[in-house]
Scaffold this motif. Structure first.
Motif, PDB file in Angstrom:
ATOM      1  N   TYR A 101      18.259   6.715  56.861  1.00  0.00           N
ATOM      2  CA  TYR A 101      18.173   5.761  57.745  1.00  0.00           C
ATOM      3  C   TYR A 101      18.031   4.614  57.456  1.00  0.00           C
ATOM      4  O   TYR A 101      18.730   3.476  57.585  1.00  0.00           O
ATOM      5  CB  TYR A 101      16.810   5.986  58.892  1.00  0.00           C
ATOM      6  N   THR A 102      17.137   4.377  56.007  1.00  0.00           N
ATOM      7  CA  THR A 102      16.962   3.171  55.411  1.00  0.00           C
ATOM      8  C   THR A 102      18.466   2.653  54.884  1.00  0.00           C
ATOM      9  O   THR A 102      18.921   1.437  54.808  1.00  0.00           O
ATOM     10  CB  THR A 102      16.080   3.237  54.379  1.00  0.00           C
ATOM     11  N   THR A 158      20.579   1.217  57.619  1.00  0.00           N
ATOM     12  CA  THR A 158      20.299   0.008  57.780  1.00  0.00           C
ATOM     13  C   THR A 158      20.538  -1.006  56.970  1.00  0.00           C
ATOM     14  O   THR A 158      21.166  -2.154  57.412  1.00  0.00           O
ATOM     15  CB  THR A 158      18.731  -0.237  57.913  1.00  0.00           C
ATOM     16  N   GLU A 159      20.723  -0.690  55.642  1.00  0.00           N
ATOM     17  CA  GLU A 159      21.129  -1.602  54.674  1.00  0.00           C
ATOM     18  C   GLU A 159      22.382  -1.764  54.702  1.00  0.00           C
ATOM     19  O   GLU A 159      23.130  -3.084  54.667  1.00  0.00           O
ATOM     20  CB  GLU A 159      20.569  -1.129  53.194  1.00  0.00           C
ATOM     21  N   TYR A 165      24.734  -1.299  57.178  1.00  0.00           N
ATOM     22  CA  TYR A 165      25.032  -1.628  58.758  1.00  0.00           C
ATOM     23  C   TYR A 165      23.603  -2.517  59.319  1.00  0.00           C
ATOM     24  O   TYR A 165      22.846  -1.618  60.127  1.00  0.00           O
ATOM     25  CB  TYR A 165      25.340  -0.734  59.607  1.00  0.00           C
ATOM     26  N   PRO A 166      23.321  -3.702  59.038  1.00  0.00           N
ATOM     27  CA  PRO A 166      22.068  -4.311  59.432  1.00  0.00           C
ATOM     28  C   PRO A 166      21.991  -4.394  60.983  1.00  0.00           C
ATOM     29  O   PRO A 166      20.965  -4.531  61.522  1.00  0.00           O
ATOM     30  CB  PRO A 166      22.393  -5.681  58.980  1.00  0.00           C
ATOM     31  N   LYS A 167      23.129  -4.255  61.717  1.00  0.00           N
ATOM     32  CA  LYS A 167      22.863  -4.129  63.402  1.00  0.00           C
ATOM     33  C   LYS A 167      22.621  -3.135  63.836  1.00  0.00           C
ATOM     34  O   LYS A 167      22.002  -2.827  65.028  1.00  0.00           O
ATOM     35  CB  LYS A 167      24.240  -4.511  63.837  1.00  0.00           C
ATOM     36  N   THR A 168      22.318  -2.047  63.148  1.00  0.00           N
ATOM     37  CA  THR A 168      21.942  -0.903  63.408  1.00  0.00           C
ATOM     38  C   THR A 168      20.112  -0.810  63.365  1.00  0.00           C
ATOM     39  O   THR A 168      19.681   0.157  63.949  1.00  0.00           O
ATOM     40  CB  THR A 168      22.244   0.525  62.825  1.00  0.00           C
ATOM     41  N   GLU A 169      19.554  -1.905  62.689  1.00  0.00           N
ATOM     42  CA  GLU A 169      18.212  -1.856  62.511  1.00  0.00           C
ATOM     43  C   GLU A 169      17.369  -1.487  63.743  1.00  0.00           C
ATOM     44  O   GLU A 169      16.282  -0.769  63.506  1.00  0.00           O
ATOM     45  CB  GLU A 169      17.710  -3.065  61.969  1.00  0.00           C
ATOM     46  N   LYS A 170      17.730  -2.127  64.965  1.00  0.00           N
ATOM     47  CA  LYS A 170      16.924  -1.902  66.226  1.00  0.00           C
ATOM     48  C   LYS A 170      16.606  -0.263  66.461  1.00  0.00           C
ATOM     49  O   LYS A 170      15.758   0.394  66.793  1.00  0.00           O
ATOM     50  CB  LYS A 170      17.652  -2.380  67.402  1.00  0.00           C
ATOM     51  N   THR A 226      17.483   2.257  64.037  1.00  0.00           N
ATOM     52  CA  THR A 226      17.142   3.209  63.095  1.00  0.00           C
ATOM     53  C   THR A 226      15.811   2.934  62.794  1.00  0.00           C
ATOM     54  O   THR A 226      14.892   3.785  62.555  1.00  0.00           O
ATOM     55  CB  THR A 226      18.104   2.790  61.563  1.00  0.00           C
ATOM     56  N   SER A 227      15.270   1.698  63.150  1.00  0.00           N
ATOM     57  CA  SER A 227      13.656   1.473  63.049  1.00  0.00           C
ATOM     58  C   SER A 227      12.950   2.433  63.759  1.00  0.00           C
ATOM     59  O   SER A 227      11.906   2.737  63.446  1.00  0.00           O
ATOM     60  CB  SER A 227      13.231   0.129  63.212  1.00  0.00           C
TER      61      SER A 227
END
Length: 142
Positions: A101-102, A105-106, A108-113, A115-116
């Protein structure tokens, strides 16, 4: 049959809020549900993953429904006095998923919401499994 019944009475359940959702289930059935429902655990454990966990424990489990495979692994681990090793295998797997997941996120930053949220659930699952390990020690001496 007795070993299976003993495992069903397993006092692993501690501080999980969503356990009240299934009052008629045994604690062991709730553990299986927690680990096999991604919306609760934050991770997906495939049949292949379970087969690999089994081989790490030294058992070749047959492919069937995921919850049944996981149940077989818990029963085997308990019978062979390898419960802590099995729980460590599960924790390692959860950490592997968190690293995936990390990485997503790294890359594809837009997935952070999204994946977090999965990471947070998976980290809670690690706490849950760590509590199970403590319970193994407590109940081993009884």
């Amino acid at each position: 049959m007795h070993r299976d019944e003993d495992l069903m009475k397993n006092p692993f359940m501690t501080n999980m809020k969503f356990l009240e959702q299934a009052k008629d289930e045994t604690e062991f059935q709730r553990i299986l549900k927690i680990l096999t429902v991604p919306a609760k655990s934050g991770i997906y454990i495939s049949r292949y993953d379970l087969k690999k966990m089994g081989s790490l424990l030294g058992v070749d489990i047959p492919i069937k429904e995921r919850k049944e495979m996981l149940k077989d692994l818990f029963i085997y681990a308990k019978q062979m006095d390898q419960m802590k090793q099995f729980l460590d295998i599960i924790i390692d797997f959860i950490n592997y998923r968190i690293s995936q997941y990390t990485e997503i996120t790294e890359n594809y930053p837009k997935t952070e919401k999204l994946t977090s949220r999965w990471i947070k659930k998976a980290q809670s699952l690690i706490d849950f499994v760590e509590n199970m390990k403590k319970e193994v020690d407590i109940y081993k001496n009884i």
